[in-house]
Design a protein around this motif. Structure first.
Motif, mmCIF file in Angstrom:
data_model
loop_
_atom_site.group_PDB
_atom_site.id
_atom_site.type_symbol
_atom_site.label_atom_id
_atom_site.label_comp_id
_atom_site.label_asym_id
_atom_site.label_seq_id
_atom_site.Cartn_x
_atom_site.Cartn_y
_atom_site.Cartn_z
ATOM 1 N N SER A 1 0.859 -1.182 0.000
ATOM 2 C CA SER A 1 0.000 0.000 0.000
ATOM 3 C C SER A 1 0.895 1.232 0.000
ATOM 4 N N LEU A 2 0.565 2.210 -0.856
ATOM 5 C CA LEU A 2 1.350 3.442 -0.960
ATOM 6 C C LEU A 2 0.538 4.611 -0.411
ATOM 7 N N SER A 3 1.218 5.520 0.271
ATOM 8 C CA SER A 3 0.576 6.735 0.795
ATOM 9 C C SER A 3 1.524 7.903 0.630
ATOM 10 N N GLU A 4 0.951 9.083 0.417
ATOM 11 C CA GLU A 4 1.761 10.296 0.487
ATOM 12 C C GLU A 4 2.081 10.595 1.954
ATOM 13 N N VAL A 5 3.242 11.208 2.177
ATOM 14 C CA VAL A 5 3.623 11.667 3.513
ATOM 15 C C VAL A 5 3.756 13.185 3.454
ATOM 16 N N ASN A 6 3.008 13.891 4.296
ATOM 17 C CA ASN A 6 3.081 15.359 4.270
ATOM 18 C C ASN A 6 4.182 15.862 5.197
ATOM 19 N N PHE B 1 -3.457 9.714 -1.819
ATOM 20 C CA PHE B 1 -2.794 10.317 -2.980
ATOM 21 C C PHE B 1 -3.682 11.345 -3.675
ATOM 22 N N ALA B 2 -3.042 12.362 -4.262
ATOM 23 C CA ALA B 2 -3.671 13.199 -5.284
ATOM 24 C C ALA B 2 -3.448 12.489 -6.615
ATOM 25 N N GLU B 3 -4.434 12.514 -7.488
ATOM 26 C CA GLU B 3 -4.371 11.709 -8.709
ATOM 27 C C GLU B 3 -3.170 12.028 -9.596
ATOM 28 N N PRO B 4 -2.802 13.293 -9.845
ATOM 29 C CA PRO B 4 -1.625 13.539 -10.680
ATOM 30 C C PRO B 4 -0.343 12.961 -10.086
ATOM 31 N N ASN B 5 -0.232 12.974 -8.768
ATOM 32 C CA ASN B 5 0.954 12.398 -8.128
ATOM 33 C C ASN B 5 1.013 10.885 -8.357
ATOM 34 N N GLY C 1 -7.583 11.837 -1.997
ATOM 35 C CA GLY C 1 -8.730 10.940 -1.934
ATOM 36 C C GLY C 1 -8.505 9.617 -2.642
ATOM 37 N N ARG C 2 -7.342 9.444 -3.288
ATOM 38 C CA ARG C 2 -7.050 8.200 -4.000
ATOM 39 C C ARG C 2 -6.180 7.286 -3.121
ATOM 40 N N ARG C 3 -6.671 6.086 -2.876
ATOM 41 C CA ARG C 3 -5.851 5.068 -2.205
ATOM 42 C C ARG C 3 -5.110 4.275 -3.269
ATOM 43 N N VAL C 4 -3.941 3.769 -2.917
ATOM 44 C CA VAL C 4 -3.088 3.138 -3.923
ATOM 45 C C VAL C 4 -2.575 1.802 -3.411
ATOM 46 N N ILE C 5 -2.671 0.773 -4.265
ATOM 47 C CA ILE C 5 -2.047 -0.518 -3.999
ATOM 48 C C ILE C 5 -1.128 -0.841 -5.167
ATOM 49 N N ALA C 6 -0.149 -1.712 -4.932
ATOM 50 C CA ALA C 6 0.803 -2.062 -5.989
ATOM 51 C C ALA C 6 1.354 -3.454 -5.718
#
Length: 793
Positions: free
Chosen positions: A58-63, A71-75, A208-213
């Motif tokens: 699972s990937l997340s942005e860190v502020n 995530f923001a979609e463009p990122n 608002g985007r969650r990310v898996i990989a």
């Protein structure tokens, strides 16, 4: 061994009272351990039900504050295009929405997923297929994949999937696949749609985007973390203040799913282990009493040549039978316990659908029962196994009472029981105090006499959605007994709504971050949210008037601490593409959007007729003077009069508030139950030790009374002897608790793990209960007839 078991069976039948008490006591401990192990095993120990699940992350942005955010979609798109360590990466989000086309309208969870979603998880539909690349793009053919439950329940299990399209709003989707029965990701989703059919967001601060990989073959987690972290830092350098991320966090998916639950479950497993030890010490005391009564038998067996190992085998056989009976009863208890615990958590427990008392749990119970049998089998052996046969025969022939060694062993077991019980009681006491502290917090709204109706029109044009909500609000406002009605796109304490970056006075150099809520004018009165300054939304605000906003007290404190915020401008265009300036017209009290324990977040409220794009789902709150539940049918009828295709869901604000406490209540109920059972067992153990000591000293006490001892003297003597072990156990328990209660520090709220008041109250409670347990045997000792005691002498 067969002979030993047959003899053990006869012994248990010979003492039905002892057998029943011992089996029930052990069953409570073993059953509780089986139930908690079943939960820990399903949630933490078993791999996720996907091929090579250890490669899914699972990937997340860190502020800049170090918090992990979505995530923001463009990122995400940049990370997806630039990485070299991921075989597949997918973004997704989920919404609760109304779906038509089946046997009836339903409000269910719909997941919007990108093309690599199924590849990342390694799972494909069992019937049909997943999305084609020609479908997963802007303007592509609308297609959907459904869960097997939805397919069976609402589509009639039809093999011809295309024959029954489903509809969301004004868009029809062709069903192209059915997922396996066991597939449940994201949690409780029943429909999956390609996210690419919608225009991509351009904002790098609208999250608002969650990310898996899935990691590439041969790539380790460490290597992926290093590359993705470098990509995050690179994006920050490229876009500066236009992005919130400073890094990217990469976690194994299982670790990301369980989150803080992991530590809590391990602590609960340790607590239930303590409960089993309390049960075992209680039964060990019973076994020691039984062994003392059978001392002639053991002495004769030793004199006839029985070795220490031969006696040990007999003891273990007897206790193995006892433990297996207790294990069987414990398993029966665990079935109900697991169901009750899952229901208590009300869906907040990850992987709850996988929790059951299965073969792994039964194997655990069998091994645990065998371990208990061996441990308990050593208790009589320690007492009698090493004694000389001749000495044992002489003592048994004289009918002597139990030796001081036997009494010391029983006292040692009792103080151990007290110490373990004190640790459990302190854990429960700290959690109770934390719960009280949480309840003292003002949620920011009134929960009584109000009901929330959740509905959604996700795929309808924004203005049509707003018009429909307006008509519903107008109809509800005139219902008998309704005193206020209003709506919002995300109710407090249910995880709804959105957040993002805004500009103050439209100045790119002045940026803020906060929650974004779309509300109607009556929402604040219906919720009981107080106006602190300025005005609320009113009928003068509409689609054609200048856009206005209300802000929370937390936002004012953070961004305008020494200024009057009224008249200030906010530009929140990254949320819905609307760059109109919002004028602040009022300040309202803070609302605990994410639960009582989370700080009140800076929040901006916008008018639902002026900014309808974010109002995909709407929750309408109605406050009444009458019975809340009696209002629900009228509210449902008001919606159905406008459209029978809109599904509704109702909850009272009291229910929403109560549900927000489920996680804390879960730990509290478990610890409290363990502590209560341990206290009961410890009380019985103290009573048993004291009563046994009185029975052994009957002649001595009678002689003391015959020689002039007062009743109060005998009471003090017996109680003092019983309380010595209790006080020593409390001292040991306090020492252990100072170290062990730190393990539950993450479960506490505004309470220290070594809170002196809690320690004092719990210790006093245990002393009081122990005094009662000692008093009744002591009282019986004062009724010994001196003449009977002297005649025996």
């Amino acid at each position: 061994m067969f002979s030993d078991l047959r003899f053990a069976f006869r012994q248990l039948l010979k003492n039905p009272g002892f057998t029943a008490v011992a089996v029930l006591t052990l069953a409570l401990g073993i059953g509780a351990n089986t139930a908690i192990f079943s939960i820990v095993d399903a949630v933490l120990l078993r791999p996720l039900p996907y091929p090579q699940a250890e490669k899914i992350v699972s990937l997340s942005e860190v502020n800049k504050q170090g918090n992990q955010i979505t995530f923001a979609e463009p990122n995400f798109l940049d990370v997806h295009a630039r990485n070299h360590t991921l075989a597949a990466a997918a973004q997704y989000n989920m919404q609760l929405t109304t779906v038509l086309g089946g046997s009836e309208p339903v409000r269910t969870r719909v997941a919007y997923v990108s093309g690599d979603f199924y590849k990342a998880l390694g799972v494909q539909p069992t019937i049909g297929r997943s999305f084609l690349s020609a479908e997963a793009k802007t303007g592509g053919q609308p297609v959907a994949v459904v869960s097997q439950g939805y397919w069976q329940r609402l589509l009639g299990s039809r093999k011809d999937l295309a024959a029954t399209p489903i509809r969301l709003g004004d868009r029809s989707y062709t069903v192209v696949g059915v997922m396996p029965q066991s597939f449940n990701f994201p949690k409780d989703a029943e429909i999956w749609l390609p996210i690419e059919v919608f225009p991509p967001s351009q904002s790098r601060t609208a999250h608002g985007r969650r990310v898996i990989a899935r990691l590439r073959e041969g790539v380790t987690l460490v290597e992926a973390r290093a590359e993705l972290s470098a990509l995050g830092k690179q994006l920050k350098q490229e876009h500066g203040t236009n992005v919130d991320l400073v890094d990217i966090a990469t976690l194994p998916l299982q670790e990301a799913l369980v989150g803080e639950v992991s530590q809590s479950l391990w602590v609960i497993l340790a607590a239930v282990g303590l409960l089993l030890l309390v049960a075992c010490t209680n039964v060990a005391n019973l076994l020691l009493a039984q062994a003392t009564a059978r001392r002639r038998e053991f002495a004769v067996r030793t004199a006839l040549g029985a070795t220490r190992w031969r006696l040990a085998r007999q003891f273990i056989a007897e206790n193995l039978l006892l433990a297996l009976l207790a294990g069987a009863v414990g398993v029966l208890l665990s079935f109900g316990s697991v169901a009750a615990l899952v229901a208590l958590n009300q869906g907040n427990l990850p992987r709850a659908d996988e929790i059951s008392v299965d073969a792994r749990a039964l194997a655990f119970t069998l091994a645990l029962s065998a371990l208990v049998a061996v441990a308990l089998g050593l208790v009589p052996l320690l007492r009698f196994g090493g004694r000389a046969a001749q000495a044992g025969l002489k003592e048994a022939a004289r009918g002597q009472s139990a030796s001081a060694t036997s009494q010391r062993m029983r006292a040692t077991l009792a103080l151990t029981q007290v110490a373990l019980t004190l640790v459990l009681l302190l854990g429960a006491g700290l959690l109770i105090k934390s719960f009280i502290k949480v309840l003292e917090i003002d949620p920011g709204f009134r929960t009584e006499s109000a009901v929330a109706m959740e509905l959604s029109l996700n795929d309808e044009p924004p203005q049509r959605r707003a018009s429909f909500y307006q008509q519903v609000l107008e109809r509800l406002a005139v219902l008998p007994g309704v005193t206020a009605v209003g709506g919002v796109n995300g109710l407090p304490m249910v995880g709804g709504g959105a957040d993002g970056q805004f500009l103050m006075d439209n100045n790119p150099a002045l940026k803020g971050y906060g929650e974004f809520r779309v509300a109607s004018p009556g929402y604040f009165k219906a919720m009981g949210i107080r106006l602190l300054r300025g005005r609320l939304f009113d009928q003068s605000d509409g689609p054609q008037t200048p856009q206005v906003a209300l802000i929370s007290e937390a936002l004012q404190r953070q961004y305008w601490p020494n200024e009057d915020p009224l008249g200030k401008g906010i530009q929140y265009g990254n949320m819905d593409g609307d760059t109109h300036l919002l004028q602040v017209v009022g300040v309202v009290s803070d609302v605990r959007e994410f639960g009582l324990e989370a700080k009140a977040q800076p929040t901006v409220y916008v008018h639902y007729l002026q900014r309808p794009r974010q109002a995909w789902g709407f929750a309408i709150v109605a406050r009444t003077q009458g019975d809340v539940k009696a209002l629900i049918p009228a509210m449902r009828s008001a919606v159905q009069a406008l459209s029978r295709d809109v599904a509704t869901n109702f909850r009272t604000l009291d229910q929403i508030f109560s549900s927000s406490l489920n996680k804390r209540r879960f730990s509290l109920v478990i610890f409290g139950s363990f502590a209560a059972v341990a206290l009961l067992l410890a009380t019985l153990g103290i009573y048993g030790v004291t009563a046994y000591a009185v029975a052994q000293r009957t002649q001595e006490l009678g002689i003391r009374l015959a020689l002039g001892a007062q009743v109060s003297d005998v009471l003090r003597l017996v109680i003092a002897q019983g309380m010595k072990a209790v006080l020593l156990g409390i001292v040991m328990g306090l020492g252990g608790a100072f170290a062990l209660t730190r393990l539950i520090a993450h479960l506490l709220f505004e309470v220290s793990a070594t809170d002196p008041l809690t320690f004092a109250v719990v210790a006093s409670l245990l002393i009081f209960v122990a005094l009662l347990a000692c008093y009744f045997p002591a009282r019986r000792a004062t009724r010994v007839d001196p003449m009977e005691a002297l005649r025996c002498e």
